[in-house]
Scaffold this active site. Structure first.
Site, PDB file in Angstrom:
ATOM      1  N   TYR A   2      23.317 -12.261  66.907  1.00 21.17           N
ATOM      2  CA  TYR A   2      22.760 -10.910  67.075  1.00 21.17           C
ATOM      3  C   TYR A   2      22.830 -10.493  68.549  1.00 21.17           C
ATOM      4  O   TYR A   2      23.261  -9.379  68.861  1.00 21.17           O
ATOM      5  CB  TYR A   2      21.323 -10.891  66.568  1.00 21.17           C
ATOM      6  CG  TYR A   2      20.641  -9.546  66.656  1.00 21.17           C
ATOM      7  CD1 TYR A   2      20.976  -8.513  65.785  1.00 21.17           C
ATOM      8  CD2 TYR A   2      19.655  -9.300  67.618  1.00 21.17           C
ATOM      9  CE1 TYR A   2      20.351  -7.278  65.864  1.00 21.17           C
ATOM     10  CE2 TYR A   2      19.021  -8.065  67.699  1.00 21.17           C
ATOM     11  CZ  TYR A   2      19.367  -7.063  66.828  1.00 21.17           C
ATOM     12  OH  TYR A   2      18.745  -5.838  66.902  1.00 21.17           O
TER      13      TYR A   2
ATOM     14  N   ASP B 284      29.438   2.056  52.540  1.00 24.01           N
ATOM     15  CA  ASP B 284      29.296   0.694  53.071  1.00 24.01           C
ATOM     16  C   ASP B 284      30.160   0.579  54.327  1.00 24.01           C
ATOM     17  O   ASP B 284      31.390   0.551  54.248  1.00 24.01           O
ATOM     18  CB  ASP B 284      29.741  -0.331  52.009  1.00 24.01           C
ATOM     19  CG  ASP B 284      29.494  -1.761  52.494  1.00 24.01           C
ATOM     20  OD1 ASP B 284      29.315  -1.973  53.718  1.00 24.01           O
ATOM     21  OD2 ASP B 284      29.489  -2.660  51.643  1.00 24.01           O
TER      22      ASP B 284
ATOM     23  N   LYS C 108      24.893  -7.272  70.343  1.00 29.61           N
ATOM     24  CA  LYS C 108      24.302  -6.177  71.120  1.00 29.61           C
ATOM     25  C   LYS C 108      24.878  -6.136  72.536  1.00 29.61           C
ATOM     26  O   LYS C 108      25.014  -5.054  73.125  1.00 29.61           O
ATOM     27  CB  LYS C 108      22.778  -6.313  71.124  1.00 29.61           C
ATOM     28  CG  LYS C 108      22.165  -6.146  69.730  1.00 29.61           C
ATOM     29  CD  LYS C 108      22.587  -4.842  69.058  1.00 29.61           C
ATOM     30  CE  LYS C 108      21.940  -4.613  67.706  1.00 29.61           C
ATOM     31  NZ  LYS C 108      22.331  -3.343  67.074  1.00 29.61           N
TER      32      LYS C 108
ATOM     33  N   THR D 215       9.670  -1.986  62.121  1.00 29.88           N
ATOM     34  CA  THR D 215      10.508  -1.555  61.001  1.00 29.88           C
ATOM     35  C   THR D 215      10.694  -2.752  60.066  1.00 29.88           C
ATOM     36  O   THR D 215      10.216  -3.845  60.342  1.00 29.88           O
ATOM     37  CB  THR D 215      11.915  -1.100  61.482  1.00 29.88           C
ATOM     38  OG1 THR D 215      12.619  -2.261  61.934  1.00 29.88           O
ATOM     39  CG2 THR D 215      11.853  -0.072  62.583  1.00 29.88           C
TER      40      THR D 215
HETATM   41  N1  LIG Z   1      13.548  -2.783  64.666  1.00 28.82           N
HETATM   42  C1  LIG Z   1      13.677  -3.282  65.861  1.00 28.82           C
HETATM   43  O1  LIG Z   1      12.707  -3.875  66.412  1.00 28.82           O
HETATM   44  C2  LIG Z   1      14.961  -3.152  66.617  1.00 28.82           C
HETATM   45  C3  LIG Z   1      14.974  -3.566  67.956  1.00 28.82           C
HETATM   46  C4  LIG Z   1      16.155  -3.455  68.680  1.00 28.82           C
HETATM   47  C5  LIG Z   1      17.285  -2.941  68.084  1.00 28.82           C
HETATM   48  N2  LIG Z   1      17.257  -2.558  66.771  1.00 28.82           N
HETATM   49  C6  LIG Z   1      18.508  -2.053  66.201  1.00 28.82           C
HETATM   50  O2  LIG Z   1      18.290  -0.770  65.665  1.00 28.82           O
HETATM   51  C7  LIG Z   1      19.132  -0.577  64.513  1.00 28.82           C
HETATM   52  C8  LIG Z   1      18.254  -0.163  63.340  1.00 28.82           C
HETATM   53  O3  LIG Z   1      17.306  -1.182  63.103  1.00 28.82           O
HETATM   54  P1  LIG Z   1      16.125  -1.007  62.029  1.00 28.82           P
HETATM   55  O4  LIG Z   1      14.971  -1.758  62.553  1.00 28.82           O
HETATM   56  O5  LIG Z   1      16.010   0.416  61.661  1.00 28.82           O
HETATM   57  O6  LIG Z   1      16.750  -1.851  60.821  1.00 28.82           O
HETATM   58  P2  LIG Z   1      16.450  -1.794  59.248  1.00 28.82           P
HETATM   59  O7  LIG Z   1      15.159  -1.122  58.970  1.00 28.82           O
HETATM   60  O8  LIG Z   1      16.673  -3.187  58.767  1.00 28.82           O
HETATM   61  O9  LIG Z   1      17.633  -0.869  58.737  1.00 28.82           O
HETATM   62  C9  LIG Z   1      18.959  -1.282  58.810  1.00 28.82           C
HETATM   63  C10 LIG Z   1      19.826  -0.174  58.282  1.00 28.82           C
HETATM   64  O10 LIG Z   1      21.184  -0.582  58.351  1.00 28.82           O
HETATM   65  C11 LIG Z   1      21.836  -0.190  57.156  1.00 28.82           C
HETATM   66  N3  LIG Z   1      22.976  -1.047  56.890  1.00 28.82           N
HETATM   67  C12 LIG Z   1      23.041  -2.405  57.003  1.00 28.82           C
HETATM   68  N4  LIG Z   1      24.254  -2.849  56.625  1.00 28.82           N
HETATM   69  C13 LIG Z   1      24.978  -1.742  56.274  1.00 28.82           C
HETATM   70  C14 LIG Z   1      26.299  -1.536  55.801  1.00 28.82           C
HETATM   71  N5  LIG Z   1      27.144  -2.549  55.584  1.00 28.82           N
HETATM   72  N6  LIG Z   1      26.710  -0.269  55.549  1.00 28.82           N
HETATM   73  C15 LIG Z   1      25.867   0.770  55.739  1.00 28.82           C
HETATM   74  N7  LIG Z   1      24.616   0.645  56.187  1.00 28.82           N
HETATM   75  C16 LIG Z   1      24.170  -0.604  56.453  1.00 28.82           C
HETATM   76  C17 LIG Z   1      20.741  -0.305  56.091  1.00 28.82           C
HETATM   77  O11 LIG Z   1      21.039   0.568  55.032  1.00 28.82           O
HETATM   78  P3  LIG Z   1      21.332   0.111  53.488  1.00 28.82           P
HETATM   79  O12 LIG Z   1      20.476  -1.073  53.198  1.00 28.82           O
HETATM   80  O13 LIG Z   1      21.019   1.358  52.715  1.00 28.82           O
HETATM   81  O14 LIG Z   1      22.774  -0.183  53.501  1.00 28.82           O
HETATM   82  C18 LIG Z   1      19.519   0.194  56.847  1.00 28.82           C
HETATM   83  O15 LIG Z   1      19.429   1.608  56.737  1.00 28.82           O
HETATM   84  C19 LIG Z   1      19.883  -1.891  64.312  1.00 28.82           C
HETATM   85  O16 LIG Z   1      21.134  -1.806  64.933  1.00 28.82           O
HETATM   86  C20 LIG Z   1      19.015  -2.898  65.060  1.00 28.82           C
HETATM   87  O17 LIG Z   1      19.777  -3.991  65.494  1.00 28.82           O
HETATM   88  C21 LIG Z   1      16.120  -2.653  66.042  1.00 28.82           C
END
Ligand SMILES: NC(=O)c1ccc[n+]([C@@H]2O[C@H](COP(=O)([O-])OP(=O)(O)OC[C@H]3O[C@@H](n4cnc5c(N)ncnc54)[C@H](OP(=O)(O)O)[C@@H]3O)[C@@H](O)[C@H]2O)c1
Length: 252
Positions: free
Chosen positions: A156, A64, A160, A191
């Site tokens: 958020y 975590d 960033k 995602t």
């Molecule tokens: N998807 C988009 O459109 C998008 C766009 C721009 C930027 N991003 C950025 O890209 C990154 C990944 O996004 P995503 O879309 O892949 O998100 P996601 O599918 O919601 O995945 C988020 C991940 O963060 C982990 N996480 C959250 N809190 C945690 C904690 N306290 N300790 C350890 N792990 C933690 C979760 O794992 P567990 O639940 O297993 O802990 C999960 O693997 C993020 O920083 C997001 O802001 C995403």
């Protein structure tokens, strides 16, 4: 030219590996021959990621990241057990869509802890003696939301923007250790985080966001390939930058 063997047999720690961009990054890195340490809280979903990886020697390490003080000693013990890391990808992150009148400081703090402070502590962990190879590379997940505004998403967006600023300063600080620091700023990628955001939007609002992406919404692999490039020595002269990967969202 991108050297497709540059990551072979190198160890890379990927946070957020249980989902979305982190999971796709693990898959792409394994296809390039890297050994992945997959980190997240949900062990079952980390194992699902591990089952999708090519090659051997990958590790699943539930952790975590909101326990920020524990990150550097934990990374030291990982390196002691499994050898130094070529890089870290910090893809763990949280999203928060909340109008200002409903925004609570605790929720902002929790988001900042994972999106920003954990990233800084991962960099602190990597810079320790014996934990990193030299050269090494860190890639943070920023977002186009660090560059533009969106109503109801101020916490958020702030997180960033902080990632982009932290990337520049850490790149200067860690260059003497041979550690490059960069970020990628994705637009909307399909995602679970996007599924979560959809619940706070009307169909019209979502269609408007979609229409802002001239090349359509992204797929996780689109971002994962950019991350692999920033980890490999093909990008060895790229430092302190945020690479926008958004299908053209921010060129409007
Ligand atoms: N998807 C988009 O459109 C998008 C766009 C721009 C930027 N991003 C950025 O890209 C990154 C990944 O996004 P995503 O879309 O892949 O998100 P996601 O599918 O919601 O995945 C988020 C991940 O963060 C982990 N996480 C959250 N809190 C945690 C904690 N306290 N300790 C350890 N792990 C933690 C979760 O794992 P567990 O639940 O297993 O802990 C999960 O693997 C993020 O920083 C997001 O802001 C995403």
């Amino acid at each position: 030219m991108f050297n497709s063997t540059a990551l072979a047999d190198r160890t890379i720690l990927v946070t957020g590996a249980s989902s979305g961009l982190g999971r796709a990054t693990c898959v792409v890195l394994s296809q390039l021959g890297a050994r992945v340490i997959a980190v997240g809280r949900d062990e079952g979903r980390l194992i699902e990621t591990a089952e999708q990886l090519e090659g051997n020697g990958h590790l699943v390490r539930p952790f975590d990241l909101s326990n920020v003080n524990d990150i550097p000693p934990w990374m030291k013990s990982l390196a002691t057990d499994h050898g130094p890391l070529l890089g870290v990808v910090h893809s763990a992150g949280q999203h928060l869509a909340r109008p200002l009148q409903m925004l609570k400081p605790d929720a902002v703090q929790e988001l900042m802890q994972v999106n920003v402070t954990a990233g800084m502590m991962l960099a602190k962990g990597l810079r320790q003696r014996g934990v990193h190879e030299s050269p090494a590379s860190i890639v943070f997940l920023s977002s186009v939301m660090g560059q533009v505004g969106q109503a109801g998403v101020s916490a958020y967006c702030a997180s960033k923007g902080a990632v982009d600023a932290m990337t520049r300063s850490l790149a200067l600080e860690l260059a003497p250790q041979g550690i490059r620091v960069n970020a990628v700023a994705p637009g909307q990628v399909e995602t679970e985080m996007l599924d979560q955001q959809k619940q706070t939007l009307t169909a019209e609002q979502f269609d408007r966001i979609k229409a802002m992406h001239p090349l359509g919404l992204g797929q996780p692999e689109d971002v994962a390939h950019a991350i692999a490039f920033l980890l490999a020595d093909t990008s060895r002269w790229i430092n302190g930058t945020t690479l926008t990967v958004d299908g053209g969202y921010t060129i409007h």
